[in-house]
Design an enzyme around this catalytic site. Sequence first.
Site, PDB file in Angstrom:
ATOM      1  N   LYS A  25      -0.405  -0.094 -21.512  1.00  0.00           N
ATOM      2  CA  LYS A  25      -0.011  -1.130 -22.472  1.00  0.00           C
ATOM      3  C   LYS A  25      -1.220  -1.685 -23.240  1.00  0.00           C
ATOM      4  O   LYS A  25      -2.372  -1.497 -22.831  1.00  0.00           O
ATOM      5  CB  LYS A  25       0.739  -2.245 -21.724  1.00  0.00           C
ATOM      6  CG  LYS A  25       2.103  -1.813 -21.171  1.00  0.00           C
ATOM      7  CD  LYS A  25       2.887  -3.011 -20.640  1.00  0.00           C
ATOM      8  CE  LYS A  25       4.272  -2.600 -20.140  1.00  0.00           C
ATOM      9  NZ  LYS A  25       5.084  -3.785 -19.747  1.00  0.00           N
ATOM     10  N   TYR A  28      13.041  -0.812 -25.459  1.00  0.00           N
ATOM     11  CA  TYR A  28      13.416  -1.802 -24.445  1.00  0.00           C
ATOM     12  C   TYR A  28      14.842  -2.334 -24.661  1.00  0.00           C
ATOM     13  O   TYR A  28      15.144  -3.464 -24.257  1.00  0.00           O
ATOM     14  CB  TYR A  28      12.418  -2.964 -24.452  1.00  0.00           C
ATOM     15  CG  TYR A  28      11.152  -2.702 -23.664  1.00  0.00           C
ATOM     16  CD1 TYR A  28      11.199  -2.413 -22.298  1.00  0.00           C
ATOM     17  CD2 TYR A  28       9.898  -2.786 -24.269  1.00  0.00           C
ATOM     18  CE1 TYR A  28      10.042  -2.199 -21.570  1.00  0.00           C
ATOM     19  CE2 TYR A  28       8.726  -2.574 -23.532  1.00  0.00           C
ATOM     20  CZ  TYR A  28       8.815  -2.283 -22.180  1.00  0.00           C
ATOM     21  OH  TYR A  28       7.667  -2.083 -21.453  1.00  0.00           O
ATOM     22  N   ASN A  79       1.514  -6.511 -18.231  1.00  0.00           N
ATOM     23  CA  ASN A  79       1.300  -6.026 -16.859  1.00  0.00           C
ATOM     24  C   ASN A  79       0.696  -4.610 -16.828  1.00  0.00           C
ATOM     25  O   ASN A  79       0.889  -3.854 -15.886  1.00  0.00           O
ATOM     26  CB  ASN A  79       2.598  -6.126 -16.043  1.00  0.00           C
ATOM     27  CG  ASN A  79       3.767  -5.427 -16.730  1.00  0.00           C
ATOM     28  OD1 ASN A  79       3.596  -4.770 -17.746  1.00  0.00           O
ATOM     29  ND2 ASN A  79       4.950  -5.568 -16.164  1.00  0.00           N
ATOM     30  N   HIS A  89       3.642   0.689 -18.001  1.00  0.00           N
ATOM     31  CA  HIS A  89       5.089   0.895 -17.875  1.00  0.00           C
ATOM     32  C   HIS A  89       5.308   2.201 -17.127  1.00  0.00           C
ATOM     33  O   HIS A  89       4.535   3.151 -17.297  1.00  0.00           O
ATOM     34  CB  HIS A  89       5.744   1.012 -19.256  1.00  0.00           C
ATOM     35  CG  HIS A  89       7.143   1.572 -19.187  1.00  0.00           C
ATOM     36  ND1 HIS A  89       8.243   0.774 -18.973  1.00  0.00           N
ATOM     37  CD2 HIS A  89       7.606   2.856 -19.256  1.00  0.00           C
ATOM     38  CE1 HIS A  89       9.322   1.549 -18.921  1.00  0.00           C
ATOM     39  NE2 HIS A  89       8.969   2.816 -19.094  1.00  0.00           N
ATOM     40  N   GLU A 126      13.196   8.182 -22.093  1.00  0.00           N
ATOM     41  CA  GLU A 126      11.920   7.648 -22.580  1.00  0.00           C
ATOM     42  C   GLU A 126      10.982   8.766 -23.041  1.00  0.00           C
ATOM     43  O   GLU A 126      10.280   8.613 -24.046  1.00  0.00           O
ATOM     44  CB  GLU A 126      11.284   6.790 -21.477  1.00  0.00           C
ATOM     45  CG  GLU A 126      12.096   5.526 -21.215  1.00  0.00           C
ATOM     46  CD  GLU A 126      11.658   4.738 -19.989  1.00  0.00           C
ATOM     47  OE1 GLU A 126      12.272   3.701 -19.704  1.00  0.00           O
ATOM     48  OE2 GLU A 126      10.699   5.166 -19.306  1.00  0.00           O
TER      49      GLU A 126
HETATM   50  P1  DAT Z   1       9.333  -2.931 -15.066  1.00  0.00           P
HETATM   51  O1  DAT Z   1       8.349  -2.792 -16.228  1.00  0.00           O
HETATM   52  O2  DAT Z   1       8.623  -3.207 -13.772  1.00  0.00           O
HETATM   53  O3  DAT Z   1      10.292  -1.766 -14.975  1.00  0.00           O
HETATM   54  P2  DAT Z   1      11.523  -4.449 -16.203  1.00  0.00           P
HETATM   55  O4  DAT Z   1      12.086  -3.140 -16.658  1.00  0.00           O
HETATM   56  O5  DAT Z   1      12.416  -5.359 -15.422  1.00  0.00           O
HETATM   57  O6  DAT Z   1      10.188  -4.241 -15.346  1.00  0.00           O
HETATM   58  O7  DAT Z   1      11.029  -5.281 -17.470  1.00  0.00           O
HETATM   59  C1  DAT Z   1      10.395  -4.646 -18.562  1.00  0.00           C
HETATM   60  C2  DAT Z   1       9.187  -5.441 -18.971  1.00  0.00           C
HETATM   61  O8  DAT Z   1       9.601  -6.735 -19.415  1.00  0.00           O
HETATM   62  C3  DAT Z   1       8.194  -5.715 -17.844  1.00  0.00           C
HETATM   63  O9  DAT Z   1       7.249  -4.682 -17.670  1.00  0.00           O
HETATM   64  C4  DAT Z   1       7.548  -6.988 -18.295  1.00  0.00           C
HETATM   65  C5  DAT Z   1       8.658  -7.723 -19.000  1.00  0.00           C
HETATM   66  N1  DAT Z   1       9.335  -8.662 -18.085  1.00  0.00           N
HETATM   67  C6  DAT Z   1      10.220  -8.369 -17.116  1.00  0.00           C
HETATM   68  N2  DAT Z   1      10.625  -9.465 -16.464  1.00  0.00           N
HETATM   69  C7  DAT Z   1       9.976 -10.493 -17.057  1.00  0.00           C
HETATM   70  C8  DAT Z   1       9.958 -11.901 -16.857  1.00  0.00           C
HETATM   71  N3  DAT Z   1      10.706 -12.475 -15.900  1.00  0.00           N
HETATM   72  N4  DAT Z   1       9.160 -12.652 -17.654  1.00  0.00           N
HETATM   73  C9  DAT Z   1       8.408 -12.085 -18.617  1.00  0.00           C
HETATM   74  N5  DAT Z   1       8.379 -10.753 -18.861  1.00  0.00           N
HETATM   75  C10 DAT Z   1       9.144  -9.984 -18.098  1.00  0.00           C
HETATM   76 MG    MG Z   2      11.749  -1.152 -16.303  1.00  0.00          MG
END
Ligand code: DAT
Ligand code: MG
Length: 143
Positions: free
Chosen positions: A11, A51, A116, A119, A130
């Site tokens: 990222k 997303y 974070n 991905h 994807e």
């Molecule tokens: P992951 O990337 O671990 O698969 P996800 O698919 O639930 O997590 O969410 C996609 C992205 O969205 C994640 O990398 C960071 C952001 N995100 C997820 N939950 C969040 C939250 N509670 N607050 C802020 N950003 C969040």
């Molecule tokens: Mg995810």
Amino acid sequence: MAIERTFSIIKPNAVAQNVIGEIERRFEQAGLTIIAMKMLKLTREEAEGFYAEHKGKPFFAGLIDFMTSGPMIVQVLEGENAIHHNRELMGATDPAKAAPGTIRADFGSHEQVSANAVHGSDSPISAAREIRYFFTEDELFPH
Ligand code: DAT
Ligand code: MG
């Protein structure tokens, strides 16, 4: 166990921190092979499409702002159990809760969950979607 492919992003915050090489080293050392990669900056439309499953969630706008804020690396990793293996190397979504030694614990932001660092696809269906979102078949170079 089967050889799988998974989709991975380094990222914008990790690219800005100059840790592309360190993150790739971890994947390679863990036995995952990079079979496709490119650097690009997403448009809002591209980020929203990628997303789409999170549309309507409270963090969606901030996530799109962040994912369009700078260049990133998109890539395909191949190896035994690659989808789960990559998720283990990444650690939990929130870097503050990710296990010590994981990529997100080491390079993710403790102020902004979306930053974070990486991905990774969460299932074979997501991985296929994807990979297709960013790569054509002739851009994949399996060993
Ligand atoms: P992951 O990337 O671990 O698969 P996800 O698919 O639930 O997590 O969410 C996609 C992205 O969205 C994640 O990398 C960071 C952001 N995100 C997820 N939950 C969040 C939250 N509670 N607050 C802020 N950003 C969040
Ligand atoms: Mg995810």
